[in-house]
Scaffold this motif. Structure first.
Motif, PDB file in Angstrom:
ATOM      1  N   GLU A   7       0.837  -1.203   0.000  1.00  0.00           N
ATOM      2  CA  GLU A   7       0.000   0.000   0.000  1.00  0.00           C
ATOM      3  C   GLU A   7       0.870   1.251   0.000  1.00  0.00           C
ATOM      4  O   GLU A   7       0.571   2.221  -0.693  1.00  0.00           O
ATOM      5  CB  GLU A   7      -0.930   0.006   1.213  1.00  0.00           C
ATOM      6  N   ALA A  10       2.303   1.736  -3.406  1.00  0.00           N
ATOM      7  CA  ALA A  10       1.280   2.272  -4.307  1.00  0.00           C
ATOM      8  C   ALA A  10       1.078   3.763  -4.067  1.00  0.00           C
ATOM      9  O   ALA A  10       0.897   4.538  -5.018  1.00  0.00           O
ATOM     10  CB  ALA A  10      -0.032   1.518  -4.119  1.00  0.00           C
ATOM     11  N   GLU A  11       1.132   4.191  -2.810  1.00  0.00           N
ATOM     12  CA  GLU A  11       0.977   5.614  -2.487  1.00  0.00           C
ATOM     13  C   GLU A  11       2.151   6.423  -3.052  1.00  0.00           C
ATOM     14  O   GLU A  11       1.960   7.509  -3.602  1.00  0.00           O
ATOM     15  CB  GLU A  11       0.878   5.809  -0.969  1.00  0.00           C
ATOM     16  N   ARG A  13       3.890   5.678  -5.655  1.00  0.00           N
ATOM     17  CA  ARG A  13       3.701   5.735  -7.112  1.00  0.00           C
ATOM     18  C   ARG A  13       2.594   6.723  -7.487  1.00  0.00           C
ATOM     19  O   ARG A  13       2.695   7.428  -8.482  1.00  0.00           O
ATOM     20  CB  ARG A  13       3.388   4.354  -7.650  1.00  0.00           C
ATOM     21  N   ARG A  14       1.527   6.788  -6.684  1.00  0.00           N
ATOM     22  CA  ARG A  14       0.443   7.734  -6.945  1.00  0.00           C
ATOM     23  C   ARG A  14       0.970   9.167  -6.842  1.00  0.00           C
ATOM     24  O   ARG A  14       0.693  10.002  -7.702  1.00  0.00           O
ATOM     25  CB  ARG A  14      -0.700   7.522  -5.945  1.00  0.00           C
ATOM     26  N   GLN A  15       1.774   9.428  -5.817  1.00  0.00           N
ATOM     27  CA  GLN A  15       2.347  10.761  -5.648  1.00  0.00           C
ATOM     28  C   GLN A  15       3.297  11.100  -6.797  1.00  0.00           C
ATOM     29  O   GLN A  15       3.312  12.233  -7.285  1.00  0.00           O
ATOM     30  CB  GLN A  15       3.074  10.861  -4.311  1.00  0.00           C
ATOM     31  N   GLN A  17       3.122  10.025  -9.839  1.00  0.00           N
ATOM     32  CA  GLN A  17       2.323  10.316 -11.028  1.00  0.00           C
ATOM     33  C   GLN A  17       1.677  11.692 -10.930  1.00  0.00           C
ATOM     34  O   GLN A  17       1.606  12.418 -11.928  1.00  0.00           O
ATOM     35  CB  GLN A  17       1.249   9.248 -11.243  1.00  0.00           C
ATOM     36  N   GLU A  18       1.235  12.085  -9.746  1.00  0.00           N
ATOM     37  CA  GLU A  18       0.684  13.426  -9.558  1.00  0.00           C
ATOM     38  C   GLU A  18       1.716  14.482  -9.918  1.00  0.00           C
ATOM     39  O   GLU A  18       1.404  15.468 -10.584  1.00  0.00           O
ATOM     40  CB  GLU A  18       0.247  13.640  -8.104  1.00  0.00           C
ATOM     41  N   THR A  21       2.179  14.760 -13.609  1.00  0.00           N
ATOM     42  CA  THR A  21       1.052  15.481 -14.206  1.00  0.00           C
ATOM     43  C   THR A  21       1.248  16.989 -14.034  1.00  0.00           C
ATOM     44  O   THR A  21       1.031  17.761 -14.973  1.00  0.00           O
ATOM     45  CB  THR A  21      -0.279  15.033 -13.565  1.00  0.00           C
ATOM     46  N   GLU A  43       9.602   6.920  -6.723  1.00  0.00           N
ATOM     47  CA  GLU A  43       9.635   5.607  -7.384  1.00  0.00           C
ATOM     48  C   GLU A  43      10.642   4.689  -6.694  1.00  0.00           C
ATOM     49  O   GLU A  43      10.381   3.497  -6.501  1.00  0.00           O
ATOM     50  CB  GLU A  43       9.994   5.754  -8.871  1.00  0.00           C
TER      51      GLU A  43
END
Length: 66
Positions: A7, A10-11, A13-15, A17-18, A21, A43
């Protein structure tokens, strides 16, 4: 325990990607570079968490003798 690490990975990786963006909308080269470095760091943290969650998969495989 490994679920928590996955988890967290995954967090990270989410950050990451943000940040990527956001980078697409920023024109100042220095700020873009700093954000990309932060994304790469996240990463690396994600990868480290995954290795901790699956320690057996991180070990080098023994080479067979010929």
């Amino acid at each position: 325990m490994s679920g928590d690490r996955l988890e967290q990975a995954a967090e990270y990786r989410r950050q990451a990607q943000e940040i990527r963006t956001i980078v697409q909308t920023i024109w100042v080269a220095e700020a873009r570079e700093q954000l990309l470095e932060t994304a790469e760091h996240l990463e690396a943290l994600a990868k480290a968490e995954e290795c901790k969650a699956h320690p057996d998969s991180a070990k080098p495989k023994p080479q067979s003798e010929t």
